[in-house]
Design a protein around this motif. Sequence first.
Motif, PDB file in Angstrom:
ATOM      1  N   TYR A 215      -9.091   1.921  -7.182  1.00  0.00           N
ATOM      2  CA  TYR A 215      -9.548   0.846  -6.068  1.00  0.00           C
ATOM      3  C   TYR A 215      -8.755   0.082  -6.107  1.00  0.00           C
ATOM      4  O   TYR A 215      -8.547  -0.430  -7.151  1.00  0.00           O
ATOM      5  CB  TYR A 215     -11.113   0.386  -6.748  1.00  0.00           C
ATOM      6  CG  TYR A 215     -11.775   1.177  -6.329  1.00  0.00           C
ATOM      7  CD1 TYR A 215     -12.074   2.367  -5.335  1.00  0.00           C
ATOM      8  CD2 TYR A 215     -13.449   1.086  -6.178  1.00  0.00           C
ATOM      9  CE1 TYR A 215     -13.042   2.935  -4.878  1.00  0.00           C
ATOM     10  CE2 TYR A 215     -14.944   1.957  -5.908  1.00  0.00           C
ATOM     11  CZ  TYR A 215     -14.488   2.985  -5.393  1.00  0.00           C
ATOM     12  OH  TYR A 215     -15.261   4.237  -5.530  1.00  0.00           O
ATOM     13  N   GLY A 216      -8.258  -0.004  -4.766  1.00  0.00           N
ATOM     14  CA  GLY A 216      -7.318  -1.271  -4.689  1.00  0.00           C
ATOM     15  C   GLY A 216      -6.289  -1.381  -5.697  1.00  0.00           C
ATOM     16  O   GLY A 216      -5.454  -0.704  -6.143  1.00  0.00           O
ATOM     17  N   ASP A 217      -6.057  -2.599  -5.906  1.00  0.00           N
ATOM     18  CA  ASP A 217      -4.903  -2.993  -7.181  1.00  0.00           C
ATOM     19  C   ASP A 217      -4.972  -2.096  -8.277  1.00  0.00           C
ATOM     20  O   ASP A 217      -4.187  -2.838  -9.769  1.00  0.00           O
ATOM     21  CB  ASP A 217      -3.750  -4.096  -7.183  1.00  0.00           C
ATOM     22  CG  ASP A 217      -5.401  -5.302  -7.641  1.00  0.00           C
ATOM     23  OD1 ASP A 217      -6.151  -5.139  -7.779  1.00  0.00           O
ATOM     24  OD2 ASP A 217      -4.736  -6.417  -6.652  1.00  0.00           O
ATOM     25  N   GLY A 218      -6.437  -2.236  -8.710  1.00  0.00           N
ATOM     26  CA  GLY A 218      -7.019  -1.549 -10.106  1.00  0.00           C
ATOM     27  C   GLY A 218      -7.302  -2.804 -11.153  1.00  0.00           C
ATOM     28  O   GLY A 218      -7.213  -2.961 -11.855  1.00  0.00           O
ATOM     29  N   TYR A 286      -4.136   5.939  -5.972  1.00  0.00           N
ATOM     30  CA  TYR A 286      -4.528   3.996  -5.435  1.00  0.00           C
ATOM     31  C   TYR A 286      -5.115   4.932  -4.467  1.00  0.00           C
ATOM     32  O   TYR A 286      -4.505   5.247  -3.908  1.00  0.00           O
ATOM     33  CB  TYR A 286      -4.265   3.330  -5.865  1.00  0.00           C
ATOM     34  CG  TYR A 286      -3.146   2.716  -6.625  1.00  0.00           C
ATOM     35  CD1 TYR A 286      -3.651   1.275  -7.412  1.00  0.00           C
ATOM     36  CD2 TYR A 286      -1.964   3.326  -7.226  1.00  0.00           C
ATOM     37  CE1 TYR A 286      -3.240   1.186  -8.805  1.00  0.00           C
ATOM     38  CE2 TYR A 286      -1.491   2.815  -9.113  1.00  0.00           C
ATOM     39  CZ  TYR A 286      -2.319   1.771  -9.096  1.00  0.00           C
ATOM     40  OH  TYR A 286      -1.244   1.406 -10.520  1.00  0.00           O
ATOM     41  N   VAL A 287      -6.627   4.110  -4.220  1.00  0.00           N
ATOM     42  CA  VAL A 287      -7.147   3.978  -3.448  1.00  0.00           C
ATOM     43  C   VAL A 287      -7.955   2.879  -2.766  1.00  0.00           C
ATOM     44  O   VAL A 287      -7.580   2.303  -2.951  1.00  0.00           O
ATOM     45  CB  VAL A 287      -8.547   5.630  -2.955  1.00  0.00           C
ATOM     46  CG1 VAL A 287      -8.203   6.759  -3.648  1.00  0.00           C
ATOM     47  CG2 VAL A 287      -9.531   4.784  -4.400  1.00  0.00           C
ATOM     48  N   ALA A 288      -8.328   3.058  -1.339  1.00  0.00           N
ATOM     49  CA  ALA A 288      -9.132   1.583  -0.742  1.00  0.00           C
ATOM     50  C   ALA A 288      -9.935   1.218  -1.758  1.00  0.00           C
ATOM     51  O   ALA A 288     -10.875   2.098  -2.304  1.00  0.00           O
ATOM     52  CB  ALA A 288      -9.249   1.664   0.456  1.00  0.00           C
ATOM     53  N   ASP A 289      -9.525  -0.252  -1.575  1.00  0.00           N
ATOM     54  CA  ASP A 289     -11.291  -0.936  -2.394  1.00  0.00           C
ATOM     55  C   ASP A 289     -12.289  -0.290  -1.704  1.00  0.00           C
ATOM     56  O   ASP A 289     -12.678  -0.042  -0.659  1.00  0.00           O
ATOM     57  CB  ASP A 289     -10.553  -1.897  -2.800  1.00  0.00           C
ATOM     58  CG  ASP A 289     -10.973  -2.935  -4.001  1.00  0.00           C
ATOM     59  OD1 ASP A 289     -11.741  -2.102  -4.619  1.00  0.00           O
ATOM     60  OD2 ASP A 289     -10.801  -4.162  -4.111  1.00  0.00           O
ATOM     61  N   GLN A 352     -13.271   9.131   1.962  1.00  0.00           N
ATOM     62  CA  GLN A 352     -13.202   8.239   2.272  1.00  0.00           C
ATOM     63  C   GLN A 352     -12.469   6.868   2.144  1.00  0.00           C
ATOM     64  O   GLN A 352     -12.289   6.330   3.400  1.00  0.00           O
ATOM     65  CB  GLN A 352     -15.246   7.258   2.465  1.00  0.00           C
ATOM     66  CG  GLN A 352     -15.867   8.454   3.560  1.00  0.00           C
ATOM     67  CD  GLN A 352     -17.372   7.731   3.623  1.00  0.00           C
ATOM     68  OE1 GLN A 352     -17.373   6.601   2.740  1.00  0.00           O
ATOM     69  NE2 GLN A 352     -17.905   8.112   4.144  1.00  0.00           N
ATOM     70  N   ARG A 353     -12.227   6.857   0.961  1.00  0.00           N
ATOM     71  CA  ARG A 353     -11.045   5.722   0.384  1.00  0.00           C
ATOM     72  C   ARG A 353     -10.038   6.042   0.724  1.00  0.00           C
ATOM     73  O   ARG A 353      -9.043   5.122   1.307  1.00  0.00           O
ATOM     74  CB  ARG A 353     -11.780   5.883  -1.022  1.00  0.00           C
ATOM     75  CG  ARG A 353     -12.754   5.206  -1.931  1.00  0.00           C
ATOM     76  CD  ARG A 353     -12.921   3.925  -1.310  1.00  0.00           C
ATOM     77  NE  ARG A 353     -14.490   3.406  -1.473  1.00  0.00           N
ATOM     78  CZ  ARG A 353     -15.521   3.000  -0.892  1.00  0.00           C
ATOM     79  NH1 ARG A 353     -15.320   3.194   0.574  1.00  0.00           N
ATOM     80  NH2 ARG A 353     -16.427   2.434  -1.059  1.00  0.00           N
TER      81      ARG A 353
END
Length: 367
Positions: A215-218, A286-289, A352-353
């Motif tokens: 998620y996001g930047d991790g 990486y996927v959307a947060d 979705q992410r």
Amino acid sequence: MILVTGGAGFIGSNFVLDWLAQSDEPVVNVDKLTYAGNPNNLASLRDDTRHIFVHADICDSDKMQELLSTYKPTAIVHFAAESHVDRSIHGPAEFVRTNINGTFSLLEAARTYWPQLTSAEKEQFRFLHVSTDEVYGTLGPDDAPFSETTAYAPNSPYSASKAASDHLVRSYHHTYGLPTLTTNCSNNYGPYHFPEKLIPLIIANALAGKPLPIYGDGQQIRDWLYVGDHCTAIRRVLQAGKPGETYNIGGWNEKANLDVVNTLCDMLDALQPNGAGSSYRKQITYVADRPGHDRRYAIDARKIERELGWKPAETFDSGIRKTVQWYLENQAWVRDVQSGDYMKWLEKNYQQRNAASELFNKVQEKI
């Protein structure tokens, strides 16, 4: 005899197994067996007469009262809860039902049961409510860790429902004198962890050659607690905790999610290399947060060490190695829990992410 709710789930089943390994005191194990409740977690107890399994919903107040009257437990250890933040975002109603209404139902049953006990039995009885550090909200990078006096500031439907249940438990002690105990733990990991949570998901996806979603930047930071340490802490609180008190249980292991994933990849590279000869790190995606994703959790566990003499036995390195080894040795368990319904939900969540990430990238390219 003690009564445990949610004892077929991740932490609950580890606690039941640990309890019966340490004690001859029987356990009445009450579980609704939702998607995350797995009887196979308790397979080793199938012929153990000390383990009494009851398939029931904690929201069924009549059934809860019947169980207390029948078995007369000396304690209730309440694990049963909906616990996955993403699921609470997609469908909060079930979290309100189980975490709030279910806890209320159990408290009401205990409030009826407790006054009927003898003086000695009343003195011995405890209602231990297992909660989470997420009720405290999020921390900045330089903020002090959560203590037992930190103000509540839940940021997801899941954490809000757990905060509400914590308040109910507190009120039943102060209003009715019910001898309650509350524990707020940090992120658990270890055997029997349902593979929608970070660590078991990464292990399962890595071995299957699938993307490892971050998620996001991790850089979201969590304090990681080995589930075996959590079980010993709960036993200690049950044994010596002061009624009406709250005890924070943490592992003293703050790690960014990306660092945890890299550690898992490196361990798998060493223990079970993939056929291509490349590192599992190449599968990181990486996927959307997550909406409203808390940035940092950290637990100050000095109170339980100071007052009850408990501290974690496992470091993150030792605990995560045990965890990875368990999953490698129990691939059949992983396959069994990855049912069609679970996989459909997982696919929906990460589709979705990924869609959101692709849209964001396209916008960035135009800018």
